[in-house]
Design an enzyme around this catalytic site. Sequence first.
Site, PDB file in Angstrom:
ATOM      1  N   HIS A 126      -9.072  -9.027  -9.043  1.00 32.36           N
ATOM      2  CA  HIS A 126      -8.807  -8.444  -7.553  1.00 32.36           C
ATOM      3  C   HIS A 126      -9.472  -9.565  -6.839  1.00 32.36           C
ATOM      4  O   HIS A 126     -10.256 -10.316  -7.206  1.00 32.36           O
ATOM      5  CB  HIS A 126      -9.750  -7.123  -7.603  1.00 32.36           C
ATOM      6  CG  HIS A 126      -9.839  -6.754  -6.217  1.00 32.36           C
ATOM      7  ND1 HIS A 126     -10.954  -6.788  -5.370  1.00 32.36           N
ATOM      8  CD2 HIS A 126      -8.870  -5.976  -5.476  1.00 32.36           C
ATOM      9  CE1 HIS A 126     -10.921  -6.383  -4.336  1.00 32.36           C
ATOM     10  NE2 HIS A 126      -9.762  -5.813  -3.996  1.00 32.36           N
ATOM     11  N   GLU A 145     -11.248  -2.691  -9.381  1.00 36.90           N
ATOM     12  CA  GLU A 145     -11.817  -3.549  -8.626  1.00 36.90           C
ATOM     13  C   GLU A 145     -13.189  -2.899  -8.107  1.00 36.90           C
ATOM     14  O   GLU A 145     -13.944  -3.574  -7.629  1.00 36.90           O
ATOM     15  CB  GLU A 145     -10.947  -3.524  -7.482  1.00 36.90           C
ATOM     16  CG  GLU A 145     -10.649  -2.302  -6.489  1.00 36.90           C
ATOM     17  CD  GLU A 145      -9.673  -2.390  -5.655  1.00 36.90           C
ATOM     18  OE1 GLU A 145      -9.952  -2.661  -4.382  1.00 36.90           O
ATOM     19  OE2 GLU A 145      -8.390  -2.562  -5.693  1.00 36.90           O
ATOM     20  N   LYS A 159       0.897  -1.165   0.027  1.00 36.18           N
ATOM     21  CA  LYS A 159      -0.100   0.000   0.042  1.00 36.18           C
ATOM     22  C   LYS A 159       0.944   1.284  -0.111  1.00 36.18           C
ATOM     23  O   LYS A 159       1.850   1.463   0.710  1.00 36.18           O
ATOM     24  CB  LYS A 159      -0.907   0.126   1.234  1.00 36.18           C
ATOM     25  CG  LYS A 159      -1.873  -1.257   1.367  1.00 36.18           C
ATOM     26  CD  LYS A 159      -2.863  -0.937   0.171  1.00 36.18           C
ATOM     27  CE  LYS A 159      -3.754  -2.269  -0.030  1.00 36.18           C
ATOM     28  NZ  LYS A 159      -4.963  -2.120  -1.012  1.00 36.18           N
ATOM     29  N   ASP A 203      -0.004  -0.102  -4.442  1.00 36.03           N
ATOM     30  CA  ASP A 203      -1.813   0.195  -4.518  1.00 36.03           C
ATOM     31  C   ASP A 203      -2.069   1.373  -3.725  1.00 36.03           C
ATOM     32  O   ASP A 203      -1.578   1.472  -2.608  1.00 36.03           O
ATOM     33  CB  ASP A 203      -2.467  -1.019  -4.095  1.00 36.03           C
ATOM     34  CG  ASP A 203      -3.953  -1.018  -4.203  1.00 36.03           C
ATOM     35  OD1 ASP A 203      -4.355  -0.017  -4.654  1.00 36.03           O
ATOM     36  OD2 ASP A 203      -4.563  -1.874  -3.909  1.00 36.03           O
ATOM     37  N   ASP A 230     -13.255  -8.179  -9.931  1.00 35.36           N
ATOM     38  CA  ASP A 230     -13.406  -9.228  -8.703  1.00 35.36           C
ATOM     39  C   ASP A 230     -14.679 -10.114  -9.080  1.00 35.36           C
ATOM     40  O   ASP A 230     -15.671  -9.580  -9.460  1.00 35.36           O
ATOM     41  CB  ASP A 230     -13.685  -8.329  -7.278  1.00 35.36           C
ATOM     42  CG  ASP A 230     -13.630  -9.061  -6.058  1.00 35.36           C
ATOM     43  OD1 ASP A 230     -14.082 -10.443  -6.169  1.00 35.36           O
ATOM     44  OD2 ASP A 230     -12.822  -8.774  -5.313  1.00 35.36           O
ATOM     45  N   GLU A 285      -4.159 -12.518  -6.819  1.00 34.85           N
ATOM     46  CA  GLU A 285      -3.834 -11.700  -5.903  1.00 34.85           C
ATOM     47  C   GLU A 285      -4.304 -12.529  -4.348  1.00 34.85           C
ATOM     48  O   GLU A 285      -5.385 -13.035  -4.278  1.00 34.85           O
ATOM     49  CB  GLU A 285      -4.814 -10.623  -5.773  1.00 34.85           C
ATOM     50  CG  GLU A 285      -4.808  -9.980  -4.500  1.00 34.85           C
ATOM     51  CD  GLU A 285      -5.345  -8.275  -4.649  1.00 34.85           C
ATOM     52  OE1 GLU A 285      -6.383  -8.202  -5.459  1.00 34.85           O
ATOM     53  OE2 GLU A 285      -4.898  -7.867  -3.756  1.00 34.85           O
ATOM     54  N   GLU A 345      -1.498   0.455  -8.852  1.00 35.19           N
ATOM     55  CA  GLU A 345      -2.747   0.299  -8.757  1.00 35.19           C
ATOM     56  C   GLU A 345      -3.554   1.264  -8.351  1.00 35.19           C
ATOM     57  O   GLU A 345      -3.391   1.874  -7.229  1.00 35.19           O
ATOM     58  CB  GLU A 345      -2.825  -1.030  -7.906  1.00 35.19           C
ATOM     59  CG  GLU A 345      -4.402  -1.621  -7.857  1.00 35.19           C
ATOM     60  CD  GLU A 345      -4.343  -2.985  -7.287  1.00 35.19           C
ATOM     61  OE1 GLU A 345      -3.525  -3.617  -7.580  1.00 35.19           O
ATOM     62  OE2 GLU A 345      -5.368  -3.337  -6.396  1.00 35.19           O
TER      63      GLU A 345
HETATM   64 CA    CA Z   1      -6.457  -2.876  -4.616  1.00 36.34          CA
END
Ligand code: CA
Length: 380
Positions: A300, A250, A169, A198, A273, A333, A224
């Site tokens: 995702h 996502e 992140k 991300d 997703d 993922e 991302e």
């Molecule tokens: Ca994400």
Amino acid sequence: MSPIKKVTCHVVSAPVERPFTSSRGWLYKTRGSCIVEIETADGITGWGECYGPSAVAKAYIETQFAPRIIGRDAFDVEVIWEDLYNRIKDYGARGMVTSAMSGIDIALWDIIGKACGQPIHKLIGGAHRTEVTAYATGLYFIDMDRLIEEAVEEARDYVEQGFVAVKMKIGLGDPKLDIRRVAAVREAIGEKVRLMVDANHCFTVPQAIRLGRELEKLDVEWFEEPISPEDIDGYVEVTRALDMAVAGGENEFTRWGFRDLVVRKAMDIVQPDVCAAGGISECRKIATLASAHGVECVPHAWGSAIGLAATLHFLASLPDQPPSFRPMPPLLEFEQCENPFRDHLSREPIKLERGKVQIPTGPGLGIEIDRSVLDRYRVG
Ligand code: CA
């Protein structure tokens, strides 16, 4: 023929020992899900999962969808999909509505697989691979006084477990701090481990481009959700400006939502997703759309063993992009934050072996649900 007899939503929630956050700022104190159970008159049980607030998914299913599918043949999975979508589209058919539909769709595919004695990937065209390389999603923000140290320790731990790819992140309100943190992780894991970032859409277009140029120097594979998902023009700008891949999607839903992203090549990688964008049926269509426009599809995943298994079958069915002597197939993922539903809901946990995860081979989703986990964490 497998007539649907009963639809049950299991809303579950478990506390998180060490609450964590992303750039969104809200603290994850619990992990939960809406698990969908569909039983047929011939005694087959299928399982699905809905992404997002579980009580909302349950309300959609119980009030809108369940009454429409009782008595119908589970094998009519795409006919049912179109019917549910057309029933609800006048009220804005995206977001939680398609999450709810996704849970039903996955459960129906599980039923069909069990009825035929075949894994889902065999029903949707076959598997291009028997295992997928997984990347660890983690490196959230937990201890605000040790943001760099904790990221380095966690990344090292993933590499020790065998992960060959890690996603971290970013978005700490200070791009220089973000860069220092990514640089520290890159140094800790070495140049061989693949690294992605991300931002959970926390930057403006110029911030994302400036930061992206620095991240490219650290060999970050994809950026991302650099910016807000509504700003397709902005995504086009960021994607064109950077050499690194830009990923997102996502929070997009259905073939119509993804159409606008892929036709404009707003990002290099779309990330539907299966538990949100419309299930396995719809994600297959999204992947085809993406492939026709030269956009990669790397799903995702943020759910229980059910969502993870559904994602694995979907991933197995995706062709190499592009096919080659030594292709670079889409990654799984494999989110690593505390989540008992990912680790314990399947009696045989889905686990990493030498950096890869096997595609389940049993009928349907290929997992057996441990009902005691549902009972233990049931809400209400
Ligand atoms: Ca994400």
